[in-house]
Motif scaffolding. Structure first.
Motif, PDB file in Angstrom:
ATOM      1  N   ARG A  94       0.853  -1.182   0.000  1.00  0.00           N
ATOM      2  CA  ARG A  94       0.000   0.000   0.000  1.00  0.00           C
ATOM      3  C   ARG A  94       0.889   1.231   0.000  1.00  0.00           C
ATOM      4  O   ARG A  94       1.929   1.252   0.666  1.00  0.00           O
ATOM      5  N   PRO A  95       0.487   2.274  -0.710  1.00  0.00           N
ATOM      6  CA  PRO A  95       1.287   3.506  -0.695  1.00  0.00           C
ATOM      7  C   PRO A  95       1.414   4.053   0.729  1.00  0.00           C
ATOM      8  O   PRO A  95       0.483   3.957   1.528  1.00  0.00           O
ATOM      9  N   GLU A  96       2.544   4.626   1.022  1.00  0.00           N
ATOM     10  CA  GLU A  96       2.826   5.152   2.361  1.00  0.00           C
ATOM     11  C   GLU A  96       1.785   6.171   2.810  1.00  0.00           C
ATOM     12  O   GLU A  96       1.368   6.174   3.958  1.00  0.00           O
ATOM     13  N   ILE A  97       1.328   7.011   1.886  1.00  0.00           N
ATOM     14  CA  ILE A  97       0.333   8.026   2.252  1.00  0.00           C
ATOM     15  C   ILE A  97      -0.978   7.367   2.692  1.00  0.00           C
ATOM     16  O   ILE A  97      -1.628   7.826   3.624  1.00  0.00           O
TER      17      ILE A  97
ATOM     18  N   ILE B  47      -1.247   4.397   4.104  1.00  0.00           N
ATOM     19  CA  ILE B  47      -0.976   3.814   5.423  1.00  0.00           C
ATOM     20  C   ILE B  47      -1.081   4.899   6.498  1.00  0.00           C
ATOM     21  O   ILE B  47      -1.734   4.703   7.532  1.00  0.00           O
ATOM     22  N   ARG B  48      -0.472   6.053   6.236  1.00  0.00           N
ATOM     23  CA  ARG B  48      -0.515   7.143   7.217  1.00  0.00           C
ATOM     24  C   ARG B  48      -1.935   7.664   7.433  1.00  0.00           C
ATOM     25  O   ARG B  48      -2.354   7.895   8.571  1.00  0.00           O
ATOM     26  N   LEU B  49      -2.682   7.836   6.339  1.00  0.00           N
ATOM     27  CA  LEU B  49      -4.052   8.332   6.472  1.00  0.00           C
ATOM     28  C   LEU B  49      -4.945   7.318   7.183  1.00  0.00           C
ATOM     29  O   LEU B  49      -5.802   7.693   7.989  1.00  0.00           O
ATOM     30  N   THR B  50      -4.728   6.033   6.911  1.00  0.00           N
ATOM     31  CA  THR B  50      -5.514   4.989   7.575  1.00  0.00           C
ATOM     32  C   THR B  50      -5.244   4.978   9.075  1.00  0.00           C
ATOM     33  O   THR B  50      -6.180   4.915   9.880  1.00  0.00           O
ATOM     34  N   LYS B  51      -3.980   5.051   9.451  1.00  0.00           N
ATOM     35  CA  LYS B  51      -3.631   5.078  10.878  1.00  0.00           C
ATOM     36  C   LYS B  51      -4.224   6.308  11.565  1.00  0.00           C
ATOM     37  O   LYS B  51      -4.752   6.217  12.669  1.00  0.00           O
ATOM     38  N   LYS B  52      -4.154   7.435  10.885  1.00  0.00           N
ATOM     39  CA  LYS B  52      -4.707   8.676  11.443  1.00  0.00           C
ATOM     40  C   LYS B  52      -6.220   8.517  11.642  1.00  0.00           C
ATOM     41  O   LYS B  52      -6.756   8.882  12.697  1.00  0.00           O
ATOM     42  N   ALA B  53      -6.905   7.959  10.647  1.00  0.00           N
ATOM     43  CA  ALA B  53      -8.355   7.762  10.751  1.00  0.00           C
ATOM     44  C   ALA B  53      -8.703   6.794  11.873  1.00  0.00           C
ATOM     45  O   ALA B  53      -9.663   7.017  12.620  1.00  0.00           O
ATOM     46  N   GLU B  54      -7.920   5.730  12.023  1.00  0.00           N
ATOM     47  CA  GLU B  54      -8.177   4.770  13.106  1.00  0.00           C
ATOM     48  C   GLU B  54      -8.006   5.426  14.467  1.00  0.00           C
ATOM     49  O   GLU B  54      -8.773   5.167  15.395  1.00  0.00           O
TER      50      GLU B  54
END
Length: 147
Positions: free
Chosen positions: A56-59, A61-68
């Protein structure tokens, strides 16, 4: 005066010739500007989805973690906005649609939760675990609707 008539007469001749020249050049695009019909995306056809092996693109991954994290802090509107940004980048990621469904369920938007879970389910062809989670959301929606 005579010179003015000559220029007007010349413009009546050159204008149609120039238009004809432009029209004839318009069809002369090289092969790099056209796509064969078999390579065009078909309306309603499923596009290839990322397999589990694809990183998965790094961006994303970062957005998913932020949303979680935002979901855990019950900042559901912020989490939804974060996930919308991620979907704008990769609309074929089934986990993003699953999280959007989860948020809608938490907010009590049952119809939207069900539809987003179904979309995630369609994209999650390689993830039986995610498909199971989507079925749980759909089952919960149906239970809450009394069906």
């Amino acid at each position: 005066m005579r010179r003015c008539h000559f220029i007007q007469g010349l413009s009546w001749l050159l204008c149609p010739m120039f238009s004809l020249f432009l029209f004839s050049c318009a069809g002369q695009l090289g092969p790099s500007h056209t796509r064969p019909a078999e390579n065009l995306p078909q309306i309603g056809a499923r596009q290839e989805t990322l397999s589990l092996e694809s990183p998965r693109p790094e961006i994303i991954i970062r957005l998913t973690k932020k949303a979680e994290q935002q979901i855990a802090a019950t900042e559901l509107e912020k989490a939804f906005t974060t996930l919308e940004q991620a979907v704008d980048i990769d609309a074929q990621d089934p986990f993003l649609w699953h999280l959007l469904a989860k948020i809608q369920l938490l907010q009590g938007n049952l119809h939207q939760a069900e539809q987003l879970a179904r979309k995630s389910d369609l994209l999650a062809v390689h993830s039986s675990q995610l498909r199971e989670k989507n079925k749980e959301i759909i089952a919960r929606v149906l239970e809450l609707q009394g069906q």
